[in-house]
Design a protein around this motif. Structure first.
Motif, PDB file in Angstrom:
ATOM      1  N   ILE A  18      47.580  36.991  28.355  1.00 27.62           N
ATOM      2  CA  ILE A  18      48.703  37.183  29.436  1.00 27.62           C
ATOM      3  C   ILE A  18      47.208  36.714  31.152  1.00 27.62           C
ATOM      4  N   LEU A  19      46.379  38.083  30.959  1.00 27.79           N
ATOM      5  CA  LEU A  19      45.240  37.884  31.714  1.00 27.79           C
ATOM      6  C   LEU A  19      44.993  36.425  32.241  1.00 27.79           C
ATOM      7  N   PRO A  20      44.071  35.980  30.918  1.00 27.67           N
ATOM      8  CA  PRO A  20      44.165  34.360  31.462  1.00 27.67           C
ATOM      9  C   PRO A  20      44.785  33.528  31.821  1.00 27.67           C
ATOM     10  N   LEU A  21      45.999  33.771  30.872  1.00 22.15           N
ATOM     11  CA  LEU A  21      47.378  32.575  31.439  1.00 22.15           C
ATOM     12  C   LEU A  21      47.378  32.385  32.624  1.00 22.15           C
ATOM     13  N   VAL A  22      47.728  33.973  32.915  1.00 23.14           N
ATOM     14  CA  VAL A  22      48.204  34.247  34.966  1.00 23.14           C
ATOM     15  C   VAL A  22      47.494  33.724  35.698  1.00 23.14           C
ATOM     16  N   VAL A  23      46.214  33.821  35.933  1.00 22.95           N
ATOM     17  CA  VAL A  23      44.992  34.141  36.370  1.00 22.95           C
ATOM     18  C   VAL A  23      44.715  32.450  36.327  1.00 22.95           C
ATOM     19  N   CYS A  24      44.599  31.693  35.491  1.00 21.34           N
ATOM     20  CA  CYS A  24      44.079  30.173  35.174  1.00 21.34           C
ATOM     21  C   CYS A  24      45.327  29.265  35.692  1.00 21.34           C
ATOM     22  N   SER A  25      46.551  29.562  35.084  1.00 19.12           N
ATOM     23  CA  SER A  25      48.169  28.497  35.293  1.00 19.12           C
ATOM     24  C   SER A  25      48.176  28.594  37.208  1.00 19.12           C
ATOM     25  N   LEU A  26      47.787  29.726  37.617  1.00 20.31           N
ATOM     26  CA  LEU A  26      48.370  29.712  38.791  1.00 20.31           C
ATOM     27  C   LEU A  26      47.178  29.272  40.301  1.00 20.31           C
ATOM     28  N   VAL A  27      45.900  29.257  39.023  1.00 20.34           N
ATOM     29  CA  VAL A  27      45.035  28.884  40.447  1.00 20.34           C
ATOM     30  C   VAL A  27      45.118  27.136  40.005  1.00 20.34           C
ATOM     31  N   VAL A 151      48.561  37.935  41.082  1.00 21.02           N
ATOM     32  CA  VAL A 151      49.269  36.713  41.342  1.00 21.02           C
ATOM     33  C   VAL A 151      48.419  36.507  42.057  1.00 21.02           C
ATOM     34  N   LEU A 152      48.655  36.993  43.927  1.00 22.29           N
ATOM     35  CA  LEU A 152      48.505  36.776  44.860  1.00 22.29           C
ATOM     36  C   LEU A 152      46.605  36.298  45.355  1.00 22.29           C
ATOM     37  N   PHE A 153      45.701  36.711  44.190  1.00 22.99           N
ATOM     38  CA  PHE A 153      44.390  36.331  44.929  1.00 22.99           C
ATOM     39  C   PHE A 153      44.545  34.921  43.816  1.00 22.99           C
ATOM     40  N   ALA A 154      45.295  34.506  42.897  1.00 22.75           N
ATOM     41  CA  ALA A 154      44.903  33.654  42.007  1.00 22.75           C
ATOM     42  C   ALA A 154      45.783  32.236  43.007  1.00 22.75           C
ATOM     43  N   PHE A 174      37.379  23.507  36.056  1.00 21.13           N
ATOM     44  CA  PHE A 174      37.023  24.976  34.853  1.00 21.13           C
ATOM     45  C   PHE A 174      38.435  25.461  34.733  1.00 21.13           C
ATOM     46  N   PHE A 175      39.163  26.045  35.539  1.00 23.26           N
ATOM     47  CA  PHE A 175      40.482  26.425  35.329  1.00 23.26           C
ATOM     48  C   PHE A 175      41.413  25.848  35.004  1.00 23.26           C
ATOM     49  N   ASN A 176      41.315  24.009  34.923  1.00 20.69           N
ATOM     50  CA  ASN A 176      42.621  23.672  34.285  1.00 20.69           C
ATOM     51  C   ASN A 176      42.098  23.458  32.546  1.00 20.69           C
ATOM     52  N   SER A 177      40.533  23.713  32.476  1.00 23.91           N
ATOM     53  CA  SER A 177      40.301  23.594  31.125  1.00 23.91           C
ATOM     54  C   SER A 177      40.312  25.025  30.179  1.00 23.91           C
ATOM     55  N   PHE A 178      39.928  25.909  31.134  1.00 21.48           N
ATOM     56  CA  PHE A 178      40.724  27.381  30.945  1.00 21.48           C
ATOM     57  C   PHE A 178      42.107  27.958  30.022  1.00 21.48           C
ATOM     58  N   ASN A 179      42.835  26.805  31.294  1.00 19.10           N
ATOM     59  CA  ASN A 179      44.484  27.243  30.964  1.00 19.10           C
ATOM     60  C   ASN A 179      44.717  26.711  29.579  1.00 19.10           C
ATOM     61  N   PHE A 293      52.982  26.778  37.870  1.00 17.28           N
ATOM     62  CA  PHE A 293      52.971  27.972  39.216  1.00 17.28           C
ATOM     63  C   PHE A 293      54.108  28.712  39.555  1.00 17.28           C
ATOM     64  N   ILE A 294      55.378  28.414  38.692  1.00 16.45           N
ATOM     65  CA  ILE A 294      56.628  29.179  38.961  1.00 16.45           C
ATOM     66  C   ILE A 294      56.120  30.916  37.890  1.00 16.45           C
ATOM     67  N   LEU A 295      56.561  29.615  36.647  1.00 20.94           N
ATOM     68  CA  LEU A 295      56.661  31.746  35.622  1.00 20.94           C
ATOM     69  C   LEU A 295      56.459  32.051  36.054  1.00 20.94           C
ATOM     70  N   PRO A 296      54.308  32.299  36.223  1.00 23.52           N
ATOM     71  CA  PRO A 296      53.853  34.015  36.419  1.00 23.52           C
ATOM     72  C   PRO A 296      53.858  34.455  37.827  1.00 23.52           C
ATOM     73  N   ILE A 297      54.661  33.884  38.405  1.00 27.25           N
ATOM     74  CA  ILE A 297      55.366  34.309  39.642  1.00 27.25           C
ATOM     75  C   ILE A 297      56.384  34.942  39.232  1.00 27.25           C
ATOM     76  N   GLY A 298      57.539  34.171  38.775  1.00 28.45           N
ATOM     77  CA  GLY A 298      58.373  34.525  38.681  1.00 28.45           C
ATOM     78  C   GLY A 298      59.077  35.901  37.327  1.00 28.45           C
ATOM     79  N   ALA A 299      58.055  36.384  35.613  1.00 27.93           N
ATOM     80  CA  ALA A 299      57.147  37.208  35.695  1.00 27.93           C
ATOM     81  C   ALA A 299      57.258  38.323  35.652  1.00 27.93           C
ATOM     82  N   THR A 300      56.550  38.334  37.586  1.00 26.90           N
ATOM     83  CA  THR A 300      55.979  39.446  37.823  1.00 26.90           C
ATOM     84  C   THR A 300      57.235  40.378  39.150  1.00 26.90           C
ATOM     85  N   VAL A 301      57.816  38.578  39.797  1.00 30.15           N
ATOM     86  CA  VAL A 301      58.648  38.830  41.344  1.00 30.15           C
ATOM     87  C   VAL A 301      60.739  39.172  40.624  1.00 30.15           C
ATOM     88  N   ASN A 302      60.580  37.962  39.310  1.00 34.41           N
ATOM     89  CA  ASN A 302      62.392  37.655  39.477  1.00 34.41           C
ATOM     90  C   ASN A 302      62.638  38.964  38.359  1.00 34.41           C
TER      91      ASN A 302
END
Length: 456
Positions: A18-27, A151-154, A174-179, A293-302
């Protein structure tokens, strides 16, 4: 319990990514979109999330008044239904904690800790000799990932890297490859999902005790909650998708069977995020920049399902205590449920804690929450399915709008090119210089054969 061990392994693996997926995908998502598109898509997403959550809250309150799940309930004082009631927080402190968690003081600690307000009772001696107790708020760190802060920081980091231009390209790659590497790990975990789901559900069935008492006492509440989830997830959300895209929503949802099964088994929106991103991209063709971009935010907000669950539980407890809710209290329930669902943790039983906020806001006792906890493991499954369904349909709507805008821009460019070609042709026909040149070439071409004949 040993039977639940394979299912526990599935939960641990999903939470691991969850952690690498949320941060890297949003960045990477925020960096891949230009500022104008980011603001437009973000505005549409916020309006969609708030609108659907408010609709879900209104639906739950209406069903609560129609079905009346708390009227005439019996057997609710059975020993099997008692449980630990979570500590209630004041409404103001709950919203202040939400804002504090948006700005974590330590990013490393935010990966495994969340700020929350606790209370200590302090005794004071009065002048008359009596002892009074005063509740003092104290800030503490509890175990649990601070998804809101990450989420906000990413998002801010992605926008900042985009502003850097060429200097930020290396870090974006780097973040794209990590993602991408994280998504490969998710594809490996997906092979284990059917086994883990089978053991998770099987262990819950084996652990059930006094199911007859639960169904007879809280049957109307369970039925009303699941009915609200079915109406919202099966009718309202698909209608919103169809009205926005003019496409078949059920064909879109058919490609998301695996994430829905994962949500039903794990009762966790965050744990469903990896499989949701993978399936919505591969099966439904949603653009990676939109989904990540949307799904990590939705999992937290929606949290549409959580809003239905919370409002239904509030109406149920009010009817259980023979309290007639007035218009002001109903409005407070709708607004508080919509706002508190934003900060609800995407974990099993995360919505139960936010019910205490609503109960405090309208002045109802929180000790009846033990009844909700007794059947939360049943209702929480359909709650999570509706939560992730709302995120997926929102991503589909945004993807459609983004593709539509791209096609309109391409059409405008084609029209501009056609006009440019037409203008060049008209200039060639009317320009005296071009005409003179053509006339000269024509006279020279006609004079050539005559000169050749005279020489011969």
């Amino acid at each position: 319990m040993r039977l639940a061990f394979p299912g526990e392994l599935l939960l641990r693996m999903l939470r691991m990514v969850i952690l690498p997926l949320v941060v890297c995908s949003l960045v990477s998502g925020a960096a891949s979109l230009d500022t104008r598109s980011l603001g437009r898509l973000g505005g549409i997403a916020v309006a969609y999330f708030l609108g659907t959550t408010l609709l879900a809250s209104g639906l739950a309150v209406a069903l609560g008044f129609i079905i009346r799940p708390g009227a005439g309930a019996s057997g609710l004082n059975a020993p099997s239904l008692t449980g630990a009631v979570p500590t209630s927080k004041e409404t103001v402190d709950s919203f202040l904690d939400l804002i504090r968690n948006l700005f974590p003081a330590n990013l490393v600690a935010a990966a495994f800790q969340t700020y929350t307000t606790d209370y200590r009772m302090l005794s004071r001696n009065t002048t008359s000799g009596n002892i009074t107790w005063e509740k003092i708020p104290v800030g503490t760190e509890v175990e649990g990932m601070n998804i809101l802060g990450l989420v906000l920081f990413a998002l801010v980091l992605g926008v900042a890297l985009k502003k850097l231009g060429q200097e930020g390209e290396d870090l974006i790659r780097f973040f794209n490859s990590f993602n991408e590497a994280t998504m490969v790990v998710v594809s490996w975990i997906m092979w284990y999902v059917p086994i883990g789901i089978m053991f998770l559900i099987g262990s819950k069935i084996v652990e059930m005790e006094d199911i007859v008492v639960l169904v007879t006492s809280l049957g109307k509440y369970i039925f009303a909650s699941i009915l609200g989830h079915c109406i919202h997830g099966g009718i309202i959300l698909p209608l919103i998708y169809f009205a926005s895209t003019r496409q078949n929503p059920y064909r879109f949802l058919l490609g998301l069977i695996t994430p829905f099964a994962t949500a039903f088994a794990t009762c966790s929106s965050s744990a469903t995020l990896p499989s949701m991103i993978k399936c919505i991209e591969e099966n439904n063709g949603v653009d990676k920049r939109i989904s990540r971009f949307i799904l990590p935010i939705g999992a937290t907000v929606n949290m549409d399902g959580a809003a239905i669950f919370q409002c239904m539980a509030t109406v149920f407890i009010a009817q259980l205590n023979n309290v007639d809710l007035n218009a002001g209290q109903i409005f407070t329930i709708l607004v508080t449920a919509t706002a508190s669902s934003v900060g609800a943790a995407g974990i099993p039983a995360g919505g139960v804690l936010t019910i205490a906020i609503i109960l405090e806001a309208i002045g109802l006792p929180t000790n009846d929450l033990s009844l909700i906890l007794a059947v939360d493991w049943i209702v929480d499954r359909t709650t999570t399915v509706v939560n992730v369904e709302g995120d997926a349909l929102g991503a589909g709507i945004l993807n459609y709008l983004n593709e539509k805008e791209k096609k309109e821009k391409e059409q405008e460019l084609k029209e501009v090119n056609v006009e440019a070609v037409a203008n060049s042709k008209s200039e060639a026909e009317t320009s005296p210089l071009v005409t003179h040149k053509n006339q000269v070439s024509n006279t020279s071409s006609t004079a050539d054969p005559e000169s050749k004949e005279s020489v011969l």
